[in-house]
Design a protein around this motif. Sequence first.
Motif, PDB file in Angstrom:
ATOM      1  N   LEU A 135       0.848  -1.195   0.000  1.00 40.34           N
ATOM      2  CA  LEU A 135       0.000   0.000   0.000  1.00 40.34           C
ATOM      3  C   LEU A 135       0.880   1.241   0.000  1.00 40.34           C
ATOM      4  O   LEU A 135       1.665   1.459   0.911  1.00 40.34           O
ATOM      5  N   LEU A 137       1.140   5.327  -0.409  1.00 40.74           N
ATOM      6  CA  LEU A 137       0.331   6.544  -0.300  1.00 40.74           C
ATOM      7  C   LEU A 137       1.087   7.793  -0.711  1.00 40.74           C
ATOM      8  O   LEU A 137       0.692   8.895  -0.370  1.00 40.74           O
ATOM      9  N   ARG A 187       5.906  -3.601   6.702  1.00 41.06           N
ATOM     10  CA  ARG A 187       4.821  -4.265   6.016  1.00 41.06           C
ATOM     11  C   ARG A 187       3.540  -3.494   6.149  1.00 41.06           C
ATOM     12  O   ARG A 187       3.356  -2.720   7.070  1.00 41.06           O
ATOM     13  N   GLY A 188       2.638  -3.787   5.236  1.00 41.51           N
ATOM     14  CA  GLY A 188       1.248  -3.346   5.319  1.00 41.51           C
ATOM     15  C   GLY A 188       1.061  -1.923   5.785  1.00 41.51           C
ATOM     16  O   GLY A 188       1.452  -0.981   5.110  1.00 41.51           O
ATOM     17  N   ASP A 189       0.490  -1.763   6.951  1.00 40.18           N
ATOM     18  CA  ASP A 189       0.058  -0.438   7.383  1.00 40.18           C
ATOM     19  C   ASP A 189       1.229   0.493   7.691  1.00 40.18           C
ATOM     20  O   ASP A 189       1.164   1.673   7.402  1.00 40.18           O
ATOM     21  N   TYR A 190       2.301  -0.029   8.264  1.00 39.92           N
ATOM     22  CA  TYR A 190       3.455   0.823   8.530  1.00 39.92           C
ATOM     23  C   TYR A 190       4.042   1.348   7.242  1.00 39.92           C
ATOM     24  O   TYR A 190       4.413   2.519   7.133  1.00 39.92           O
ATOM     25  N   ALA A 192       2.490   1.882   4.529  1.00 40.99           N
ATOM     26  CA  ALA A 192       1.597   2.908   4.002  1.00 40.99           C
ATOM     27  C   ALA A 192       1.892   4.252   4.645  1.00 40.99           C
ATOM     28  O   ALA A 192       1.997   5.274   3.968  1.00 40.99           O
ATOM     29  N   ILE A 193       2.071   4.251   5.966  1.00 40.88           N
ATOM     30  CA  ILE A 193       2.287   5.515   6.656  1.00 40.88           C
ATOM     31  C   ILE A 193       3.638   6.120   6.293  1.00 40.88           C
ATOM     32  O   ILE A 193       3.764   7.329   6.120  1.00 40.88           O
ATOM     33  N   VAL A 194       4.670   5.271   6.151  1.00 36.21           N
ATOM     34  CA  VAL A 194       5.979   5.824   5.792  1.00 36.21           C
ATOM     35  C   VAL A 194       5.924   6.439   4.401  1.00 36.21           C
ATOM     36  O   VAL A 194       6.462   7.526   4.174  1.00 36.21           O
ATOM     37  N   LEU A 196       3.378   7.720   3.007  1.00 35.07           N
ATOM     38  CA  LEU A 196       2.646   8.978   3.165  1.00 35.07           C
ATOM     39  C   LEU A 196       3.567  10.070   3.699  1.00 35.07           C
ATOM     40  O   LEU A 196       3.609  11.182   3.185  1.00 35.07           O
ATOM     41  N   GLY A 197       4.340   9.714   4.727  1.00 33.44           N
ATOM     42  CA  GLY A 197       5.268  10.676   5.307  1.00 33.44           C
ATOM     43  C   GLY A 197       6.281  11.146   4.288  1.00 33.44           C
ATOM     44  O   GLY A 197       6.555  12.336   4.162  1.00 33.44           O
TER      45      GLY A 197
ATOM     46  N   ILE B  37      -4.812   0.985  11.723  1.00 37.10           N
ATOM     47  CA  ILE B  37      -4.525   2.405  11.826  1.00 37.10           C
ATOM     48  C   ILE B  37      -5.798   3.124  11.446  1.00 37.10           C
ATOM     49  O   ILE B  37      -6.193   3.128  10.293  1.00 37.10           O
ATOM     50  N   LEU B 102      -5.101  -4.994   4.345  1.00 39.90           N
ATOM     51  CA  LEU B 102      -5.125  -3.855   3.441  1.00 39.90           C
ATOM     52  C   LEU B 102      -6.528  -3.254   3.339  1.00 39.90           C
ATOM     53  O   LEU B 102      -6.689  -2.044   3.310  1.00 39.90           O
ATOM     54  N   LEU B 105      -7.640  -0.727   5.989  1.00 41.41           N
ATOM     55  CA  LEU B 105      -6.848   0.500   5.901  1.00 41.41           C
ATOM     56  C   LEU B 105      -7.359   1.375   4.765  1.00 41.41           C
ATOM     57  O   LEU B 105      -7.510   2.593   4.918  1.00 41.41           O
ATOM     58  N   PHE B 279       7.428  14.466  10.197  1.00 44.78           N
ATOM     59  CA  PHE B 279       7.419  13.374   9.223  1.00 44.78           C
ATOM     60  C   PHE B 279       8.753  12.646   9.221  1.00 44.78           C
ATOM     61  O   PHE B 279       8.803  11.420   9.127  1.00 44.78           O
ATOM     62  N   VAL B 283       9.392   8.706   9.896  1.00 39.79           N
ATOM     63  CA  VAL B 283      10.050   7.787   8.971  1.00 39.79           C
ATOM     64  C   VAL B 283      11.251   7.136   9.653  1.00 39.79           C
ATOM     65  O   VAL B 283      11.427   5.911   9.607  1.00 39.79           O
ATOM     66  N   LEU B 286      10.091   4.596  12.295  1.00 44.89           N
ATOM     67  CA  LEU B 286       9.508   3.379  11.737  1.00 44.89           C
ATOM     68  C   LEU B 286      10.579   2.498  11.134  1.00 44.89           C
ATOM     69  O   LEU B 286      10.477   1.274  11.143  1.00 44.89           O
TER      70      LEU B 286
END
Lengths: 405, 302
Positions: A135, A137, A187-190, A192-194, A196-197, B37, B102, B105, B279, B283, B286
């Motif tokens: 995913l 973003l 993976r997956g949701d993480y 996606a957020i990275v 996006l960031g 999330i 997925l 989300l 941000f 990053v 994470l």
Amino acid sequence: MQELTKSLKVSLWFMFLTFPLMVVRVNTIEHTVEWRWMNMVYMAVGSFALSFVWRWALRRKEMAKAAPERPRNAFTERLGSDKRFTVSVYGGLFALFALMPWIVSTYQTNIFISFMLYVILGLGLNIIVGVAGLLFLGHAAFYGIGAYTYALLNHYYGIGFWTALPIGGVVAALAGVVLAFPVLRLRGDYLAIVTLGFGEIVRLVLENWSDLTGGPSGVSNISRPDLFGHHLSVAGANTYVYYIVLVMAIVTIIAVQRLKDSRIGRALQALREDEIACQAMGIDRVNVKLMAFGLGTAWAGFAGVIFAAKTTFINPASFTFFESAIILSIVVLGGMGSNLGVILGSAFLVLMPEYLRAFSEYRMILFAMAMVLMMIFRPQGLIAPKGRKYIINDPDLAATEGGKA
Amino acid sequence: MDWDYFFELTLGGLTRGSIYAMIALGYTMVYGIIELINFAHGEIYMIGAFTGLLVAGVLGVYGFPALAILVIAAVVAVIYCSAYGYTMEKIAYKPLRNAGRLSPLISAIGMSLFLQNYVILAQTSDFLPFPALIPEFEFLDPIAHIFGSSDFVIVVGSALCMAALTLFIKYTKMGKAMRATAQNRKMAMLLGIDADRIISITFIIGSSLAALGGLLIASHVGQINFMIGFLAGVKAFTAAVLGGIGSIPGAVLGGLFLGLAESFATGYISSDYEDVFAFTLLVVFLIFRPSGIMGKAPVEKV
């Protein structure tokens, strides 16, 4: 009767829920309050009717889960495999699109240019989201990187469109790989957020690095593409850009279609289905993921260069998260992994609001709703991706294995 | 070293961080229980601010005193945001309980866009001025230039909320059930815990905290529009990740850490890149420590 009371309750609940935002509107400067009671009536009737549909759809979904899978619609299947039919449809569509700028006005041509840009963007994102199942973003950021590559090269070094087109693609692809490196483990949701960031970081840097990028006011006076050294008029250049996008879109469609069935494409699909099993089969996860990002963002870069050449003016506001969300909803709506779906999705998203004016105000809210509903009732999208069928033609094998299978 | 400036930045960061922490709690609680999330959480915060504005506007026209307006606006915002959170979960997430990771989300992103556009259509896409609801406290006069009464209310209010939440989770039966569901939903259900109800309650609590946060920060900043939820949401999510997603003290710690980091970075480095810091932190965290400050590294099961 029970159904009725249920719907009545839902309707009352939504009347309560939407009461302040839909009915009340205050003007804090003049201290006046406007009551819009009619909205409440619409809301009540609407939610009452929709709650029936909602329950019916949920029941149908449950039933479909319980019932054994029915064979696919045979008619469309047959049409799809009929060579003569598909060739004539594709030929007809191609002829229509090729003649388009001569039939319709410049304004309409512009709409079709943006439609095809979204097709290119959507197909690129489809490689990452649909085929590889990551995913993503931040697609708009790479669109922006492509656009700024051309704009800045043109602004500072006077580099033309045709030189910038491959450079834009390569720069975006490299940026995609650079992003992919650190996020490989996620993976997956993480993930996606990275992404996006990352996308937001790119936009904010473009916005704040005023010395290089011109800040929020962007870059203007980008040259339009030249036709073998001839300088074209505005309308002429527009038509020319139309043909460039058309060719580019066709190239993208063919390339992405071929990619899906290639060795890399199948590796990506394997990665989507099960990462661990995929590694066990000897696929290099790191390489394949990097490739997915690079291949996907390269198309965004190409689209960006064309976008900059078309509008001759760009600024960071065109490449926000909102844009990424639109491209994502194209892919989700059309069907993740299905190329035909992405084309239909962009047609819905770009062409429909243009031709149904009344509808354009509600465009985004309807697509947001469609995104949620799609996930619930039809996660495979409008056009479900069709895996390629591999048929063994070895008569010996067929004789021995056929009975068992 | 300019100590006055330093204190100003610290207190500013504390205010910011308290709000981030309040919103981050909603993310972290939902993630702890259903591993989703909740992208639309920032929008709940935005709706809280809008509801507060409408209530304050209506009451202001009828001439209520400021403190009464603040209390009524807060109560109404909490009620409405809880209702929105509850409804959102029922519509967008509950049918997807057993789908992959997925789908919920994407559904959450859709919900977030939906709520933004709903507010645009129902209200406006412009910035709206927000009345200052928090009265001036006299005892803060000496330091009012760096720590006003709204900062005070935000810091104290959020600390109280978090303390109440911690007590609730630790000592009530419902809190125990929540912890059990977060640990292992199937097992909790076998022991007679209604998991659906627990999930609803989690959304309600998270949303009411977001509502309070939205109302307080809107009154502090003085203007709102439909986009405030997106940035606040991403930052609060960053806070939740910094602290270790799923951990409640972690969310508070992460929120304060992020608030202070942002405040110092804008104060000492450059204010142009205010949002880039958050941000970048997100990053970096994470990538290098996805389990956060307080979280435990997840074990990958085959």
